[in-house]
Scaffold this active site. Structure first.
Site, PDB file in Angstrom:
ATOM      1  N   GLY A  21       0.784  -1.229   0.000  1.00 26.13           N
ATOM      2  CA  GLY A  21       0.000   0.000   0.000  1.00 26.13           C
ATOM      3  C   GLY A  21       0.818   1.281   0.000  1.00 26.13           C
ATOM      4  O   GLY A  21       0.347   2.319   0.479  1.00 26.13           O
ATOM      5  N   ASN A  23       1.510   3.016  -2.653  1.00 26.06           N
ATOM      6  CA  ASN A  23       0.802   3.943  -3.554  1.00 26.06           C
ATOM      7  C   ASN A  23      -0.411   4.542  -2.848  1.00 26.06           C
ATOM      8  O   ASN A  23      -0.714   5.723  -3.017  1.00 26.06           O
ATOM      9  CB  ASN A  23       0.401   3.245  -4.853  1.00 26.06           C
ATOM     10  CG  ASN A  23       1.557   3.159  -5.824  1.00 26.06           C
ATOM     11  OD1 ASN A  23       1.941   4.153  -6.433  1.00 26.06           O
ATOM     12  ND2 ASN A  23       2.151   1.976  -5.952  1.00 26.06           N
ATOM     13  N   MET A  98      -4.034  -7.318  -6.726  1.00 27.85           N
ATOM     14  CA  MET A  98      -3.546  -8.437  -7.528  1.00 27.85           C
ATOM     15  C   MET A  98      -4.660  -9.333  -8.066  1.00 27.85           C
ATOM     16  O   MET A  98      -4.534 -10.557  -8.092  1.00 27.85           O
ATOM     17  CB  MET A  98      -2.550  -9.278  -6.696  1.00 27.85           C
ATOM     18  CG  MET A  98      -1.367  -8.490  -6.182  1.00 27.85           C
ATOM     19  SD  MET A  98      -0.432  -7.679  -7.500  1.00 27.85           S
ATOM     20  CE  MET A  98       0.396  -9.101  -8.203  1.00 27.85           C
ATOM     21  N   ASN A 115      -5.540   2.125 -12.777  1.00 23.31           N
ATOM     22  CA  ASN A 115      -4.595   1.133 -12.263  1.00 23.31           C
ATOM     23  C   ASN A 115      -3.205   1.646 -12.549  1.00 23.31           C
ATOM     24  O   ASN A 115      -3.014   2.514 -13.416  1.00 23.31           O
ATOM     25  CB  ASN A 115      -4.832  -0.226 -12.927  1.00 23.31           C
ATOM     26  CG  ASN A 115      -4.100  -1.360 -12.213  1.00 23.31           C
ATOM     27  OD1 ASN A 115      -3.539  -1.161 -11.115  1.00 23.31           O
ATOM     28  ND2 ASN A 115      -4.100  -2.541 -12.806  1.00 23.31           N
ATOM     29  N   HIS A 117       0.747   0.207 -13.405  1.00 17.71           N
ATOM     30  CA  HIS A 117       1.525  -0.967 -13.795  1.00 17.71           C
ATOM     31  C   HIS A 117       3.012  -0.587 -13.797  1.00 17.71           C
ATOM     32  O   HIS A 117       3.364   0.472 -14.333  1.00 17.71           O
ATOM     33  CB  HIS A 117       1.091  -1.447 -15.191  1.00 17.71           C
ATOM     34  CG  HIS A 117       1.819  -2.680 -15.619  1.00 17.71           C
ATOM     35  ND1 HIS A 117       1.724  -3.872 -14.926  1.00 17.71           N
ATOM     36  CD2 HIS A 117       2.682  -2.900 -16.637  1.00 17.71           C
ATOM     37  CE1 HIS A 117       2.488  -4.774 -15.511  1.00 17.71           C
ATOM     38  NE2 HIS A 117       3.085  -4.216 -16.553  1.00 17.71           N
ATOM     39  N   GLU A 150     -11.163  -4.073 -20.368  1.00 23.65           N
ATOM     40  CA  GLU A 150     -11.345  -5.508 -20.117  1.00 23.65           C
ATOM     41  C   GLU A 150     -10.098  -6.327 -20.455  1.00 23.65           C
ATOM     42  O   GLU A 150     -10.088  -7.547 -20.308  1.00 23.65           O
ATOM     43  CB  GLU A 150     -12.605  -6.002 -20.848  1.00 23.65           C
ATOM     44  CG  GLU A 150     -13.850  -5.399 -20.184  1.00 23.65           C
ATOM     45  CD  GLU A 150     -15.169  -5.780 -20.845  1.00 23.65           C
ATOM     46  OE1 GLU A 150     -15.219  -6.823 -21.525  1.00 23.65           O
ATOM     47  OE2 GLU A 150     -16.148  -5.025 -20.677  1.00 23.65           O
ATOM     48  N   GLY A 151      -9.028  -5.682 -20.900  1.00 27.98           N
ATOM     49  CA  GLY A 151      -7.768  -6.370 -21.159  1.00 27.98           C
ATOM     50  C   GLY A 151      -6.865  -6.345 -19.926  1.00 27.98           C
ATOM     51  O   GLY A 151      -7.241  -5.864 -18.865  1.00 27.98           O
TER      52      GLY A 151
HETATM   53  C1  GRF Z   1       3.317  -1.367  -7.637  1.00 25.94           C
HETATM   54  O1  GRF Z   1       4.601  -1.607  -8.142  1.00 25.94           O
HETATM   55  C2  GRF Z   1       2.310  -1.307  -8.733  1.00 25.94           C
HETATM   56  O2  GRF Z   1       2.817  -0.831  -9.937  1.00 25.94           O
HETATM   57  C3  GRF Z   1       1.901  -2.737  -8.876  1.00 25.94           C
HETATM   58  O3  GRF Z   1       1.918  -3.260  -7.570  1.00 25.94           O
HETATM   59  C4  GRF Z   1       2.823  -2.514  -6.769  1.00 25.94           C
HETATM   60  C5  GRF Z   1       2.071  -2.052  -5.575  1.00 25.94           C
HETATM   61  O4  GRF Z   1       2.896  -1.462  -4.611  1.00 25.94           O
HETATM   62  N1  GRF Z   1       0.623  -2.823  -9.524  1.00 25.94           N
HETATM   63  P1  GRF Z   1       2.269  -0.865  -3.285  1.00 25.94           P
HETATM   64  O5  GRF Z   1       1.414  -1.942  -2.640  1.00 25.94           O
HETATM   65  O6  GRF Z   1       1.481   0.342  -3.656  1.00 25.94           O
HETATM   66  O7  GRF Z   1       3.452  -0.518  -2.428  1.00 25.94           O
END
Ligand code: GRF
Length: 224
Positions: A21, A23, A98, A115, A117, A150-151
């Protein structure tokens, strides 16, 4: 429409996580320092052990576990939709969540799910993108915030950040380098949304009054 954020309503955000978490934390920090006009209505994790749940609680944000175990994808997504709608969420931010979203979620929030990536989409979709990039030998990778379709890691791109990769870097080094940039671009993408500056046209996201990145060419290794 610079300054539009002053008049526009705060974004009612729902954040989906599965793990650390960081982000989410970057969003919380941006909100708390006034840089992002949003309220996180709920943080939902599919895993009870996700450390991001604790981050949310520490900041007085409702944190909820909805397990995906033993459920068809559509049923799990239906529970997400019910919870998010019930709390009046208008933008969903997946942050290290995930699970792939089914059409049940994507169609409930069209162009209203973001999202992030850890690669420069459309390169290296799916899991372990940082390792895939270092193994491949690219000289640059980065991170991408996009609207979920949806991809898989395929939706219209809002913002990207580029980081250099050197042959001696391992995946962990690259992951850290990318993470630092994720924490900058994800709150920014949400800010642009809050200011009403994003418009999706087919595959493209148009950003009103975005500065042109003139002159920011990157070459790795640098020219001698
Ligand atoms: C990040 O690298 C993001 O790009 C990917 O999962 C990771 C999540 O990191 N989808 P966090 O849980 O926000 O630290």
């Amino acid at each position: 429409m610079s300054g539009g954020g002053r008049e526009r309503p705060r974004v009612k955000l729902g954040v989906l996580i599965s793990g650390e978490g960081t982000n989410l934390q970057a969003m919380i920090d941006a909100i708390e320092c006034g840089q992002l006009k949003a309220d996180i209505r709920v943080v939902i994790s599919n895993r009870a052990t996700a450390r991001g749940l604790e981050r949310a609680r520490r900041h007085g944000i409702p944190a909820k576990v909805i397990s995906h175990r033993g459920k068809p994808r559509e049923e799990f997504d239906g529970e997400l939709v019910t919870t998010l709608r019930g709390l009046g969420v208008d933008l969903v931010a997946c942050a290290g969540f995930m699970r792939l979203l089914s059409p049940v979620m994507v169609r409930a929030f069209p162009n209203r799910i973001m999202n992030i990536h850890p690669a420069l989409c459309p390169a290296f979709p799916g899991v372990d993108a940082q390792k895939a990039a270092t193994d491949y030998g690219v000289r640059f990778t980065g991170c991408t915030v996009f609207f979920v379709n949806e991809g898989v890691d395929d939706g219209p791109i809002i913002i990207q950040a580029v980081v250099p990769v050197n042959p001696e870097d391992d995946a962990a080094v690259i992951a850290d380098r990318i993470h630092m940039q994720e924490h900058r671009i994800y709150p920014e993408a949400i800010r642009l949304y809050q200011e009403g500056r994003l418009a999706v046209r087919g595959r493209k996201v148009l950003i009103r009054d975005a500065a042109a990145p003139a002159g920011q060419v990157l070459i790795n290794p640098p020219l001698e």
